[in-house]
Design an enzyme around this catalytic site. Sequence first.
Site, PDB file in Angstrom:
ATOM      1  N   TYR A  35     -14.213   0.865   2.193  1.00  0.00           N
ATOM      2  CA  TYR A  35     -14.188   1.538   0.997  1.00  0.00           C
ATOM      3  C   TYR A  35     -15.595   1.915   0.392  1.00  0.00           C
ATOM      4  CZ  TYR A  35      -9.125   1.290   0.226  1.00  0.00           C
ATOM      5  OH  TYR A  35      -7.734   1.289   0.312  1.00  0.00           O
ATOM      6  N   THR A  91     -12.285   4.910   4.722  1.00  0.00           N
ATOM      7  CA  THR A  91     -10.783   5.484   3.819  1.00  0.00           C
ATOM      8  C   THR A  91     -11.492   6.360   2.727  1.00  0.00           C
ATOM      9  OG1 THR A  91      -9.753   3.413   4.533  1.00  0.00           O
ATOM     10  CG2 THR A  91      -8.767   4.817   2.647  1.00  0.00           C
ATOM     11  N   HIS A  99      -2.119   7.476   3.155  1.00  0.00           N
ATOM     12  CA  HIS A  99      -2.102   6.452   2.417  1.00  0.00           C
ATOM     13  C   HIS A  99      -0.717   5.686   2.008  1.00  0.00           C
ATOM     14  CE1 HIS A  99      -5.457   3.717   0.933  1.00  0.00           C
ATOM     15  NE2 HIS A  99      -4.562   3.185   0.294  1.00  0.00           N
ATOM     16  N   GLY A 125       4.125   5.891   7.436  1.00  0.00           N
ATOM     17  CA  GLY A 125       5.684   6.103   7.721  1.00  0.00           C
ATOM     18  C   GLY A 125       6.283   5.388   8.901  1.00  0.00           C
ATOM     19  N   GLY A 131       1.849  -0.406   8.991  1.00  0.00           N
ATOM     20  CA  GLY A 131       1.442  -0.812   7.795  1.00  0.00           C
ATOM     21  C   GLY A 131       2.424  -1.523   7.038  1.00  0.00           C
ATOM     22  N   ASP A 151      -1.460   7.320  10.735  1.00  0.00           N
ATOM     23  CA  ASP A 151      -0.832   6.338   9.843  1.00  0.00           C
ATOM     24  C   ASP A 151       0.093   6.905   8.914  1.00  0.00           C
ATOM     25  OD1 ASP A 151      -1.797   3.615   8.302  1.00  0.00           O
ATOM     26  OD2 ASP A 151      -1.752   5.362   6.813  1.00  0.00           O
ATOM     27  N   ARG A 156       0.389   5.321  -9.866  1.00  0.00           N
ATOM     28  CA  ARG A 156       1.328   4.456  -9.353  1.00  0.00           C
ATOM     29  C   ARG A 156       2.311   4.041 -10.379  1.00  0.00           C
ATOM     30  NH1 ARG A 156      -2.660   1.415  -4.938  1.00  0.00           N
ATOM     31  NH2 ARG A 156      -3.360   3.424  -3.995  1.00  0.00           N
TER      32      ARG A 156
END
Length: 421
Positions: free
Chosen positions: A153, A179, A318, A351, A372, A349, A188
């Site tokens: 990050y 990322t 993400h 799902g 993930g 990436d 969220r």
Amino acid sequence: MRESVGRAVQSQIYRDGVYGRKPAVPVAAAALRDAAHRRLSKRALGYVAGSAGLETTATANRAAFDAWRVVPHILTDVSERDLGVDLFGRRRPTPYLLAPIGVLDLVHPEADLAVARAATDAGVPMIVSSQASTPMEDIAAAIGGGSWWFQLYWSREDALMESFVSRAEKAGAEAIVVTLDTHLLGWRPRDLDDAYLPFAFGRGIAQYTSDPVFTALVRERATRPRTTQRPTLAALSALASIARHHPGGFWTNLRSPLPRAAVETFLDVFSRPTLTWDDLEKLRQHTTLPILLKGVLHPDDAVRAVDSGVDGIVVSNHGGRQIDGAIASLEALPRVVTAVEDAIPVLFDSGIRGGADAYKALALGAHAVCLGRPYVYGLTLAGTIGVRQVLSHFIAELDLTLGLSGCTSIPDITRDTLRAV
């Protein structure tokens, strides 16, 4: 990789069943998820399972897999199969990697160390998070001779970015994964309803509190005058959490201004909304490792990534945690693959919940796929053993899907093996 890989896992489960033994974690994706959700605290569940807004992006990620069907070939010799892939100069036994996920101590006390041991056992590279609960050097030691990458990050402080990259390279990381979709924190609702951000409680910032550049910033911050508010029980609980997760002794930390200053400093420097393509050259100046950009969904960005000289990209939204109503990662994948024209590897990436999902992503052009939430659920339920079994199940299902579709290697999995619904 011979036929026994998938069948061995399958057969062992059935043989154990004769003696009344079942897997340590559920095999079925929904059962695994539900069992972990029951185990997690409300805050941990919100952070791990929650997504942005109405969570439609997370739903779209799953729906995108249902839009494709596998069309198998029959009467082909699939007695010997190979799941191996070549990636950045190394032969990997499977196309799986573990996606970077932070604050794993929310779900298990051994956190990243348990994941590291399981990943090494399975031969699956771990992408170590910037928001890990454990310093990268300790995770690298747990990985031992295994393979790991570092997820960056990009901080508001370039010196901190440079320090992270230098530490990762020195500790044995094989690639840097930048990322790019968290330059602002997504909306969220689950976390907002609980008014809970783990970093504000001192969790998930171990890479920072173990870093010399960051600790220098903290010492400077600790000298500034503080505004005080009347303490509440909740504030005292938060202070205890900060002290418990900061390096050093708990009682010493309670009396020191440094742990609180560390949290405040982190919240100040974490995000970098001013980051642009021009900044990538700074990163290249500080590492010889392969650089991948994570969060690519638009084909134009993929082309620009190639033109910018990066070594790979990760198609990802993400896990649906950043933008509500965004395009599903699998829906974006084919256009991104077409745009890069095999110039650099494209990873996938968001799902994947089973080996057949991985098959579809590979068929649509991904060179490798990242797991993930499923491994986090395994960690929640059974620590290292749980992660190891989740990986074993994913590898076994992919191997069996490979053979049942009439393929014997990953390159055999092409778009011609799928049909759109």
